[in-house]
Design an enzyme around this catalytic site. Structure first.
Site, PDB file in Angstrom:
ATOM      1  N   VAL A 126      19.341 -22.093 -14.708  1.00  0.00           N
ATOM      2  CA  VAL A 126      20.359 -22.490 -15.668  1.00  0.00           C
ATOM      3  C   VAL A 126      20.504 -24.000 -15.490  1.00  0.00           C
ATOM      4  O   VAL A 126      20.915 -24.466 -14.427  1.00  0.00           O
ATOM      5  CB  VAL A 126      21.703 -21.778 -15.417  1.00  0.00           C
ATOM      6  CG1 VAL A 126      22.725 -22.200 -16.468  1.00  0.00           C
ATOM      7  CG2 VAL A 126      21.519 -20.267 -15.435  1.00  0.00           C
ATOM      8  N   SER A 127      20.134 -24.758 -16.509  1.00  0.00           N
ATOM      9  CA  SER A 127      20.032 -26.211 -16.372  1.00  0.00           C
ATOM     10  C   SER A 127      21.365 -26.840 -16.007  1.00  0.00           C
ATOM     11  O   SER A 127      22.437 -26.282 -16.263  1.00  0.00           O
ATOM     12  CB  SER A 127      19.507 -26.825 -17.666  1.00  0.00           C
ATOM     13  OG  SER A 127      18.212 -26.358 -17.965  1.00  0.00           O
TER      14      SER A 127
END
Length: 410
Positions: free
Chosen positions: A80-81
């Site tokens: 999840v950036s």
């Protein structure tokens, strides 16, 4: 081959975002990553914690990447950036109400943010090669206001033609080239936001249509999980051990002889200083690295462990731009010029007999200072097929079409 996954339809209920999400959005506003009310509103409406696996919930609202899957050797496969990077990419793409958007690299959170921004009249397609990632995205999107995101399992290099054309394409995995399919699937005037490797360095670029080609800009330093799928093996570059804990990483460049590097490393370290001084807050290293990467014919990144034991070969923290001949290795060095530790001088360290190589790199550091420092940065043009004959000062990046041509202003 692609496989479509549909979120099961339920009541459109958005999960609560809570105080931690509100604090995260405020942090992104204060730091300047969020510039518009539209993006802030999306981040407030789509809490990151809903898309982070429960076992990683403690990291959900930290302003940093959350790795959700790794290979057996520890290599990150999905994530999840980081919120600051997601916010910056949304600001770059700036989707409008009613737009059709393709996301390459899934997980759910970014797709939901895009879906919020394009509204009920728009459409978001999200494609990922990993069935685990696809299933996680589908599960997280189910029973939310964003459950109609079209999540597809397939190779992101192919885009997804069935839902094209797109007003915008956002690539959320590290790409080593621009794929023709992405350009073919963009609507006229559409934009592409992509983290692209430029001779091994990750740079976030935004391409906008311009007179039959696309102009790239932005150049923000970034890192993403590497794109997988067919052709990925040829994108990994080459790594050469220089000494214990020190290695040279080479992309899109003539390769050195491994034995020449290790022989050069046996020579003692010598240094040459350029007289170019910079302040810590100027953040010049990404620009200097980009300058050298696109000026030098032989280019690589010299990388070291936290406490390298490779003798006198000691790159900068985060890596040093490097070049070589058959007998000599040279790389960027820095030294403090005052007691405050806030100003540093650029220079070159080298190992081997070829002093001229160190002089050449030093001259290029001075050229950057005199010609490019404080400027607008390089011009990057993207052509779907063959570029017009580039000028003698231009560099064609990569191989084959689509073709990228980079030119620094003179």
């Amino acid at each position: 081959m692609t496989t479509t996954r549909h979120s099961r339809v339920g009541d459109a209920t958005s999960p609560p975002h809570g105080e931690r999400n509100t604090a995260l959005v405020e942090e992104l506003r204060t730091s300047g990553w969020v510039r518009t009310d539209r993006v802030a509103g999306a981040l407030e409406a789509v809490p990151r914690g809903h898309f982070v696996p429960p076992e990683l919930a403690a990291q959900a609202y930290a302003n940093e990447v959350v790795f959700t899957k790794r290979d057996i050797d520890g290599t990150a496969l999905s994530s999840v950036s980081a919120p600051w990077l997601v916010a910056g990419m949304l600001e770059r793409l700036a989707p409008h109400e009613g737009d059709r958007v393709l996301e390459i690299g899934s997980g759910g959170w970014n797709a939901a943010l895009l879906r919020h921004l394009v509204g009920t009249g728009g459409h978001v397609t999200s494609v990922d090669i990993d069935p685990d990632v696809v299933n996680r995205a589908v599960s997280a999107l189910a029973d939310t206001s964003w459950r109609d995101v079209h999540v597809v399992q397939g190779d992101g290099r192919d885009g997804y033609g069935d839902d094209a054309p797109y007003d915008g394409i956002m690539v959320t995995v590290q790409a080593s080239r621009i794929e023709r399919a992405w350009l073919d699937q963009l609507a006229p005037g559409g934009s592409l936001v992509v983290p692209l490797r430029v001779r091994g360095m990750g740079r976030l670029l935004t391409f906008t249509a311009e007179n039959g080609h696309w102009r790239g800009g932005g150049w923000e330093q970034c890192g993403f999980v590497r794109m997988r799928g067919e052709g990925s093996a040829q994108d990994t570059g080459a790594t050469f051990q220089v000494g214990d804990g020190v290695r040279l990483r080479v992309h899109d460049s003539p390769l050195p002889e491994a034995s020449a590097l290790t022989d050069a490393a046996l020579h003692g370290r010598r240094e040459m200083w350029s007289g170019v001084t910079v302040g810590v807050t100027e953040r010049t290293r990404p620009l200097v690295d980009l300058w050298l990467a696109t000026i030098l014919d032989r280019y690589g990144r010299l990388l070291g462990d936290t406490a390298p034991s490779g003798g006198d070969v000691v790159p900068l923290s985060g890596g040093s731009s490097a070049t070589w001949t058959g007998t000599t290795l040279a790389y960027v060095a820095m030294r403090a010029v005052d007691d405050s530790g806030t100003r540093f001088e650029y220079g070159v360290a080298w190992h081997g007999p070829d002093t001229e190589l160190a002089e050449q790199v030093t001259d290029q550091l001075r050229a950057w200072d005199q010609q490019q420092r404080g400027g607008q940065g390089p011009s990057l043009m993207l052509y779907r097929d063959q570029a017009p004959s580039p000028s003698t000062t231009a560099r064609v990046l990569g191989r084959g079409a689509p073709q990228l041509v980079l030119t620094w202003p003179r």
